[in-house]
Scaffold this motif. Structure first.
Motif, mmCIF file in Angstrom:
data_model
loop_
_atom_site.group_PDB
_atom_site.id
_atom_site.type_symbol
_atom_site.label_atom_id
_atom_site.label_comp_id
_atom_site.label_asym_id
_atom_site.label_seq_id
_atom_site.Cartn_x
_atom_site.Cartn_y
_atom_site.Cartn_z
ATOM 1 N N GLY A 364 47.165 43.791 86.982
ATOM 2 C CA GLY A 364 46.530 44.654 88.118
ATOM 3 C C GLY A 364 46.482 43.986 89.273
ATOM 4 N N GLY A 365 46.347 44.634 90.513
ATOM 5 C CA GLY A 365 46.812 44.072 92.211
ATOM 6 C C GLY A 365 45.406 42.879 92.352
ATOM 7 N N ASN A 366 44.416 43.807 91.595
ATOM 8 C CA ASN A 366 43.433 42.972 92.221
ATOM 9 C C ASN A 366 43.316 41.700 91.193
ATOM 10 O OD1 ASN A 366 42.995 44.232 94.139
ATOM 11 N ND2 ASN A 366 41.346 45.581 93.076
ATOM 12 N N GLU A 367 43.047 41.436 89.615
ATOM 13 C CA GLU A 367 42.790 40.366 89.081
ATOM 14 C C GLU A 367 44.404 39.255 89.422
ATOM 15 O OE1 GLU A 367 44.454 42.831 86.137
ATOM 16 O OE2 GLU A 367 42.526 42.178 84.235
ATOM 17 N N VAL A 368 45.683 39.830 89.655
ATOM 18 C CA VAL A 368 46.702 38.392 90.329
ATOM 19 C C VAL A 368 46.339 37.870 91.213
ATOM 20 C CG1 VAL A 368 48.771 38.554 90.829
ATOM 21 C CG2 VAL A 368 48.641 39.803 88.669
ATOM 22 N N LYS A 369 45.711 38.716 92.356
ATOM 23 C CA LYS A 369 45.149 38.356 93.479
ATOM 24 C C LYS A 369 43.750 37.025 92.979
ATOM 25 C CE LYS A 369 45.661 41.676 97.160
ATOM 26 N NZ LYS A 369 45.449 42.735 96.756
ATOM 27 N N GLU A 370 43.451 37.218 92.057
ATOM 28 C CA GLU A 370 42.242 36.169 91.088
ATOM 29 C C GLU A 370 42.843 34.863 90.820
ATOM 30 O OE1 GLU A 370 38.711 38.472 90.740
ATOM 31 O OE2 GLU A 370 38.800 39.573 92.522
ATOM 32 N N GLY A 371 44.344 35.767 90.657
ATOM 33 C CA GLY A 371 44.489 34.340 89.029
ATOM 34 C C GLY A 371 44.042 34.594 88.072
ATOM 35 N N LYS A 372 43.886 36.142 87.854
ATOM 36 C CA LYS A 372 43.622 36.228 86.030
ATOM 37 C C LYS A 372 44.109 37.443 85.433
ATOM 38 C CE LYS A 372 38.566 35.917 87.324
ATOM 39 N NZ LYS A 372 38.804 34.214 86.691
ATOM 40 N N ALA A 373 43.968 37.838 84.347
ATOM 41 C CA ALA A 373 44.847 38.914 83.246
ATOM 42 C C ALA A 373 44.107 39.650 82.436
ATOM 43 C CB ALA A 373 46.248 37.827 82.769
ATOM 44 N N THR A 374 43.949 40.568 81.944
ATOM 45 C CA THR A 374 43.793 41.007 80.825
ATOM 46 C C THR A 374 44.156 41.062 79.316
ATOM 47 O OG1 THR A 374 42.122 42.881 82.507
ATOM 48 C CG2 THR A 374 42.123 43.778 80.075
ATOM 49 N N VAL A 375 43.883 40.666 78.657
ATOM 50 C CA VAL A 375 44.555 40.731 77.232
ATOM 51 C C VAL A 375 43.944 41.467 76.351
ATOM 52 C CG1 VAL A 375 45.084 38.932 75.339
ATOM 53 C CG2 VAL A 375 45.138 37.992 77.439
ATOM 54 N N LYS A 376 44.608 41.988 76.038
ATOM 55 C CA LYS A 376 43.399 43.343 75.182
ATOM 56 C C LYS A 376 44.505 43.060 73.634
ATOM 57 C CE LYS A 376 43.479 47.969 74.175
ATOM 58 N NZ LYS A 376 42.431 49.646 74.485
ATOM 59 N N ASP A 377 43.882 43.032 72.304
ATOM 60 C CA ASP A 377 44.177 42.905 71.125
ATOM 61 C C ASP A 377 44.109 44.592 70.555
ATOM 62 O OD1 ASP A 377 43.691 42.409 68.120
ATOM 63 O OD2 ASP A 377 42.955 40.736 68.486
ATOM 64 N N MET A 378 45.342 44.698 70.332
ATOM 65 C CA MET A 378 45.718 45.833 70.183
ATOM 66 C C MET A 378 45.301 46.276 68.684
ATOM 67 S SD MET A 378 47.189 47.161 72.647
ATOM 68 C CE MET A 378 48.383 48.727 72.142
#
Ligand code: HAM
Length: 403
Positions: A364-378
């Motif tokens: 997401g835009g805000n996450e990337v700005k903060e140097g983060k990412a969300t990982v979902k285990d499917m």
């Protein structure tokens, strides 16, 4: 809309996965015996095949004249091309030469299941070895190919065209029509004497019909196969459709395939002199790749199409960033796909699920700005946010095996 030419096929992803799986098994088997791969052209001068291969094949050739007025033919088989290659360029190489090939052949036949106008052969030619162990070896490669592929129901038959032809000579019946009737097992076109001969199925029978040197050779090959535990049937009625065979010949069939049950054929032959090379002992065989696969599929053969390990989902503002990230993940030999149709996160997650991706990475835009990412285990549905700098290491270990 255009139709496919008769006797040809298209192969979708599932079928290609099966084909590649079988191809790899066969390649590994051939290479385990020291055979090296070569490739020859799809078309040759038609003359290469004329009179070398016998009438059955000649009737079935795709012959055409090119713009330079040359008469060319799509190859109906690969033994003649390989021997042409040998005669042109490989005569001085140390013997034995062990060559294998995988490629298309073309025959203008009446198409039906297991019989195509374009089909594939995986075959080998052994040049410069004529001992019993050399012939036993090629038979063993063919047999191991079937075993390694997992095929259960197949039958190896071994005959000898020299013994067959000498017998037919002795009764004045060595001609192509008789050979063809024997090849097709058309008993109505054969005399009782011939039927009795081709019913011989024992080592004693081989000795009886001789000639002695050929019978000894044949029996020595069988002794080696016996010691190796290779199961076979003696069959003096194998005539082979091609004219170049001179000694031991063999075929493998998959009985469940019905009329087109022959999945492999080969033997000892002579072609080098005909192509202007010094005389040299040669033998080989070709596996009918498509028929072998048909037989395997009847026994449940499947191949999985590998799903991506990671599905990367950007929003509109992070597309370029996601694109680069996906490339970095792939550089670690991890299968990574990116959402490239602009789907919303919800729909993209559904897509990730439906193609069997193990993880989704949401950027997401805000996450990337903060140097983060969300990982979902499917699989578990669990979702966590992490620093993007840790993502590579995480994916590397998460995707390492089986994913
Ligand atoms: P072949 O028996 O003519 O031998 O062909 C080998 C295999 O190719 C057959 O056993 C069959 O499985 C497959 N095959 C033949 N025609 C078709 C078709 N129309 N559709 C699907 N599969 C087919 C040869 O070609 C020799 N060059 C083998 C050899 C190599 N002998 C010595 N070295």
């Amino acid at each position: 809309m255009f139709e496919r030419p008769r006797g040809t096929r298209d192969f979708g992803p599932e079928e290609m996965a099966e084909r590649r799986k079988l191809e790899n098994i066969l390649r590994r088997t051939f290479e385990s015996y020291g055979y090296k791969e070569i490739m020859t052209p799809i078309f040759e001068h038609a003359e290469l095949f004329v009179e070398r291969s016998g009438p059955a094949i000649l009737d079935e050739m795709y012959v055409f004249t090119d713009k330079g007025g040359r008469e060319l033919s799509l190859r109906p088989e690969l033994t003649a091309p390989v021997m042409r290659f040998y005669a042109n360029e490989m005569q001085r190489m140390p013997k034995p030469l062990k060559l294998y090939y995988f490629g298309q052949a073309f025959r203008y036949e009446r198409p039906q299941k297991g019989r195509y106008r374009e089909f594939w052969q995986m075959g080998l030619e052994l040049i410069g070895a004529d001992t019993p162990e050399a012939t036993a070896e090629i038979i063993s490669v063919a047999y191991d190919s079937m075993k390694n592929s997992g095929l259960k129901d197949f039958k190896l038959r071994i005959g000898d065209v020299r013994i067959l032809k000498e017998f037919l000579n002795s009764i004045g019946m060595n001609n192509r029509d008789v050979m063809r009737a024997i090849d097709k097992r058309d008993e109505s076109a054969l005399t009782q004497e011939i039927i009795d001969f081709i019913s011989v199925a024992s080592k004693e029978g081989i000795r009886k019909y001789g000639p002695e040197d050929e019978a000894n050779h044949y029996l020595s090959v069988l002794d080696i196969l016996d010691a190796a535990g290779i199961e076979y049937h003696i069959d003096l009625g194998i005539a082979r459709g091609l004219d170049y065979y001179t000694g031991i010949v063999f075929e493998i069939e998959a009985p469940k395939l019905g009329a087109e049950r022959q999945i492999c054929g080969g033997g000892e032959y002579r072609l080098a002199e005909l192509f202007g090379a010094q005389p040299v002992a040669t033998s080989g065989f070709a596996i009918g790749f498509d028929r072998t696969l048909l037989a395997l599929k009847r026994e449940g053969f499947t191949a999985e199409i590998k799903a991506p390990c990671v599905y990367i989902i950007p929003d509109r503002s992070t597309v370029a960033h996601a694109f680069s990230l996906a490339r970095r993940i792939r550089s670690m030999e991890i299968r990574a796909e990116m959402e490239i149709t602009g789907k919303s996160i919800g729909k993209a997650l559904k897509r990730a699920n439906s193609i069997g991706s193990r993880y989704a990475v949401i950027l997401g835009g805000n996450e990337v700005k903060e140097g983060k990412a969300t990982v979902k285990d499917m699989q578990s549905g669990e979702q966590k946010e992490m620093d993007e700098k840790d993502l590579m290491g995480y994916m590397e270990s998460a995707c390492k095996e089986g994913n």
